[in-house]
Design a protein around this motif. Sequence first.
Motif, PDB file in Angstrom:
ATOM      1  N   MET A 143      -0.018  14.443  43.595  1.00  0.00           N
ATOM      2  CA  MET A 143      -1.321  15.094  43.340  1.00  0.00           C
ATOM      3  C   MET A 143      -1.212  16.028  42.159  1.00  0.00           C
ATOM      4  N   TYR A 144      -2.265  16.112  41.400  1.00  0.00           N
ATOM      5  CA  TYR A 144      -2.313  16.995  40.241  1.00  0.00           C
ATOM      6  C   TYR A 144      -2.455  18.444  40.684  1.00  0.00           C
ATOM      7  N   ARG A 145      -1.849  19.348  39.907  1.00  0.00           N
ATOM      8  CA  ARG A 145      -2.024  20.780  40.168  1.00  0.00           C
ATOM      9  C   ARG A 145      -2.332  21.465  38.848  1.00  0.00           C
ATOM     10  N   SER A 146      -3.072  22.565  38.925  1.00  0.00           N
ATOM     11  CA  SER A 146      -3.382  23.331  37.723  1.00  0.00           C
ATOM     12  C   SER A 146      -2.159  24.117  37.285  1.00  0.00           C
ATOM     13  N   ASP A 147      -2.099  24.391  35.989  1.00  0.00           N
ATOM     14  CA  ASP A 147      -1.054  25.254  35.457  1.00  0.00           C
ATOM     15  C   ASP A 147      -1.470  26.704  35.700  1.00  0.00           C
ATOM     16  N   ALA A 148      -0.639  27.443  36.448  1.00  0.00           N
ATOM     17  CA  ALA A 148      -1.033  28.785  36.884  1.00  0.00           C
ATOM     18  C   ALA A 148      -1.332  29.701  35.704  1.00  0.00           C
ATOM     19  N   PRO A 191      -7.647  13.743  35.567  1.00  0.00           N
ATOM     20  CA  PRO A 191      -6.692  14.602  36.288  1.00  0.00           C
ATOM     21  C   PRO A 191      -6.881  16.086  36.013  1.00  0.00           C
ATOM     22  N   VAL A 214      -8.851  18.898  37.969  1.00  0.00           N
ATOM     23  CA  VAL A 214      -8.320  19.653  39.105  1.00  0.00           C
ATOM     24  C   VAL A 214      -8.513  21.152  38.870  1.00  0.00           C
ATOM     25  N   ASP A 215      -8.606  21.548  37.611  1.00  0.00           N
ATOM     26  CA  ASP A 215      -8.798  22.971  37.301  1.00  0.00           C
ATOM     27  C   ASP A 215     -10.076  23.535  37.921  1.00  0.00           C
ATOM     28  N   SER A 224      -9.295  24.094  41.512  1.00  0.00           N
ATOM     29  CA  SER A 224      -8.443  25.282  41.680  1.00  0.00           C
ATOM     30  C   SER A 224      -9.286  26.544  41.562  1.00  0.00           C
ATOM     31  N   LEU A 239      -3.642  31.314  42.394  1.00  0.00           N
ATOM     32  CA  LEU A 239      -2.217  30.986  42.398  1.00  0.00           C
ATOM     33  C   LEU A 239      -1.882  30.063  43.571  1.00  0.00           C
ATOM     34  N   ALA A 241      -3.770  27.867  44.788  1.00  0.00           N
ATOM     35  CA  ALA A 241      -4.257  26.519  44.462  1.00  0.00           C
ATOM     36  C   ALA A 241      -3.306  25.768  43.544  1.00  0.00           C
ATOM     37  N   CYS A 242      -2.452  26.497  42.844  1.00  0.00           N
ATOM     38  CA  CYS A 242      -1.505  25.853  41.930  1.00  0.00           C
ATOM     39  C   CYS A 242      -0.238  25.389  42.643  1.00  0.00           C
ATOM     40  N   LEU A 244      -5.260  20.267  48.270  1.00  0.00           N
ATOM     41  CA  LEU A 244      -5.971  19.497  47.249  1.00  0.00           C
ATOM     42  C   LEU A 244      -5.529  18.043  47.371  1.00  0.00           C
ATOM     43  N   ALA A 282      -6.147  13.896  45.819  1.00  0.00           N
ATOM     44  CA  ALA A 282      -6.738  13.040  44.787  1.00  0.00           C
ATOM     45  C   ALA A 282      -6.930  11.649  45.367  1.00  0.00           C
TER      46      ALA A 282
END
Lengths: 377, 284, 400
Positions: free
Chosen positions: A1-6, B64, B67-68, B71, B194, B196-197, B203, B205
């Motif tokens: 799964m994709y995650r955001s860059d903190a 992709p 996702v931001d 988050s 944080l 969420a990261c 989360l 997909a």
Amino acid sequence: MYRSDAEQLIRKSIARFVDAEIIPNAQEYDNSKEYPKEILKKIADMGVFGIRYPKDRGGCGGNSTLFCIVCEELARGLMGLGATVAMQCLMGTNCLFIYGNEDMHEHYFLPAMKGEKFGCFCMTEPEAGSDMGAVSTRAEKTNDGWTINGMKTWVTSGPIADFYTVMCQTNPAKKIRGLEFFFIPRDTAGVSVSKPFDTLGTVTSKISEVSFTNVRIPDAFCLTRDGQGTGYLFSVLAEIRCMTAALAVGLQRAAMDDAIRYARERQAWGKPIGNYQLIQAKVANMAVNLEASKLMTYNALKMVDRKIECKNEASMAKYFATEAACSAADSCTRIYGAYGYSMEYPAQRHFRDTRFLLNGGGTHEILQTNIAKWVGL
Amino acid sequence: MDIVVLVKQVPNTTDVKLDKNTGNLIREGLESIMNPDDRNALEFALQIKAEYGGTITMVSMGPPQAVDVLSEAMGMGADKGLLLSDMAFAGADTWATSYTLGKAIEKIERFDLIICGRQAIDGDTAQIGPQVADFLDIPQITYVTDIETVSNKEVIVKRRLEDGHERVASQLPALLTILGGANNPRYPNIGGLLAACEENAPLAAWNAADIGVMVNDVGLAGSLTHVIKTYVPKFKRQGETLEGTTAEVVRQLIQHLGKSEGASACKAVAATCRLMADTKQEGI
Amino acid sequence: MTVWVETDLCDGCRRCLKACPYGAIDMKAKKAVVLDHCTSCGACIQVCKNEAMLTDVVPREIPDFTDRQGVWVFAEQRKGQLTRVSLELLGKARSLGEELGQQTAALLVGNGVSGLGETLISHGADKVFLMEHALLDVYRSEPYTIAMETVIRDHRPNILLVGATHIGRDLAPRLAHRLGVGLTADCTELTIDPGEKILLQTRPAFGGNVMATIANRYSRPQMATVRPGVMKAEEFPGHKGELVNIEISLTSEMVRTEVLDSIKEEKRAVELSSAKVIIAGGRGVGNAQGFEVLRELAAVMDGEVAGTRVAVEEGWISSDHQVGQTGVTVRPEIYIACGISGAIQHRAGMMNSRYVVAINNDPRAPIFQVADWGIVGDVTEIVPELIEQLKQGRENVIGL
């Protein structure tokens, strides 16, 4: 799964806040010289104060890099605000976090994370700045605790703080090895706070003297012991310098943004002044210095986060970024021409605020001396 | 009260570049943001959750990096995020998008409300809300400016019309589309962002196979409308600069306006022109 | 539509297994097997050396729609009053119909609204389909969708136009989805492609920076919503048309929403989007007092005052008056830009204005490129003069 860059996510989020809530009002805040209570409440609600503390102890689970990203963005909006927030996130609460007991955490640290209480750091004295050995605020052991006597000055957030982390001499014979940190709530008998200083820059952050006259505190309020004091100080000094560097990066960006905007708008001889090469040269210098400042600052921060010794890198970053900020603010006022001299335009504010950066985290004279020593001179 | 909030990542720029072949937007190099109206939608969802409990599930279709926005929504207080991401979803019109969203929402166990922004700033179509509602066969209320009450069975909202507003009650489950500016969305919490990261963040997909669709029914292939041409509008303006003294240029301007079709709708202009004409005749 | 394996041809090479982006192929007894969650994407077909992967997916074809006839307009009425845009659309529908050799029809939905049929016919409708029912009295998405769906399924039109009002933009997408047809929102231009005879729908995209022309080749009716004020209403005196009653079977169970109150607001504080005259100010207006002068001009011209982002940020005017990409999009008859340089973000909000006047002391300001008439000069001189001259005209006419 994709995650955001903190780092990107936090930066973007704070930047949106700064663009919407701070920048449009920055001039007004600065003119009023008032402590921006409402905006600090909003910053507290976002959880900013806990950014560098672990989640299980009431923080957000971030690190020093993330903390400094926030400092940078806030300083881009208003340096005084950046300074106040930085104090609360780091120097004002860190010693309490590490050495405070559970009771102190509950009554002071956790409320500070929510912005319900403010803390600050008292180190400088009228007769002791860079020369810490000259610190004369005295902590004397009594049967059931300590008695503190002395006076601290240049205390950022002094007038608004609810508790102080105070560096005191426990044994003058030991010189700097006798320095320890004490936790002193403001409502303790014998604590008195001066009126806020009339300062050149960062006028929204409140700075004052704090004096201690026969202040009696329980033994638990002695945070560091047996020579831990200077060790603690050196352990956070790198982070403090990175933080100052990040504030300087923020100021550079603000000065550059304003300069570019003005250079595009202002016309002379039928075209925007940004079309002239001498203006371009100034902006190019600002951009290059900014890039270098960022690299140095965030490189040092990566070391801080990995707990790698980096006092040298941090000192260099602080020195370089602050000098670059002074230069950027100077160029900004020049690009503004006569309007750079007007209190109605932001150029003067950046110019004044650079003076704040010069002193916090070590004067440049001290830093240069240390850097020369470290490289082998 | 379990709520699904539909959210879209949109480009935040005026410097628009388009793909010459498809006519679609080139998103690379543009700053991406959460669609502004969707922020208002989430804010209402958070307020409802604060009062009635339940969970908020964010659903977004996008690449992709979208996702931001999930988050960010979790930083604001949403509980879960679901990203519908698949090369096959790319280039979808509103028909294909609402089909994809609808199929995904069907897979979500339960919901009482679906809330979304009125429209997205990159398309301004305002079609996804009503089309998802029809896909799921639930009632819709669009242009919502306020949510008055929510109960187990019913929601009562205020809906904006051009010349006023309506108060509308709807059975649940229902879909609401929220007008931008309807409320004051909160800023995300750093701790929430944080969290969420982190790897274990709630989360997920889903791709075409996960929601059980054929690739020919989604994305560009499944779209019913297609952009066949895009162009930058040329301004067809007279572009005449009026010259003379202040009084003269103003007089010329009023006369030009008075002669123009439609512009004479302004009574003052028409009257002034008539007066000017009369004065001229008198002079002759 | 499925993909399957011709087992005899499969040599168990596993290429398809690696190529499948969805993990929808498994190996059983050394042969590939397609699993249930296959999306028919065809990736396996391309990599199979033995042509063992087969599919019945056929390339998409444009269906034959020659039996779809008629250019229809949703005749939106509120409390027995037709919206202006409905009549505007009838004018457009008529010219599109002439080009296609097809009839024009209006769909009149409501309760006790048959009297409006005449107006629709005189504005170009050859037929008015009248759908009346107690449940159709006040607009609600569900019963209106059902009514429209019924008549469209029975009479199979080619084109359906809907006004892009709050009601039109609520109804059209739900209806389009129900019918399984494409829909283009907020069109500003509609033409017939001379070759394909399809409807070309042009709409602004990305805040008006780009115009996109959209075709709807795969479904009928071709549906579009059209912004109010873009098309022109026309009257066709003596035009004859037919009023056709359509039975709509509706029960209250089919309607899950209820309108509790409908509050008409006298005049909203800001009615920029429908204002005929807009006086807009930017940085060049200088200060809040400068905006007072603009308000005076607006009062004389019966217009509204608007501002750029800068003016809003400076606090000279409130944010609900902001015109531009991030503010309101306006299309007045007259737009007077005072002290506005004309950044693209601002132009995006006002480029649909009928006539643009620019007043700016910088002759190089981009606003002059999008103005019909430009005055190079100081706003503080030009605007008071304009007020003065217009006042004279106004006072000369009794009753103004």
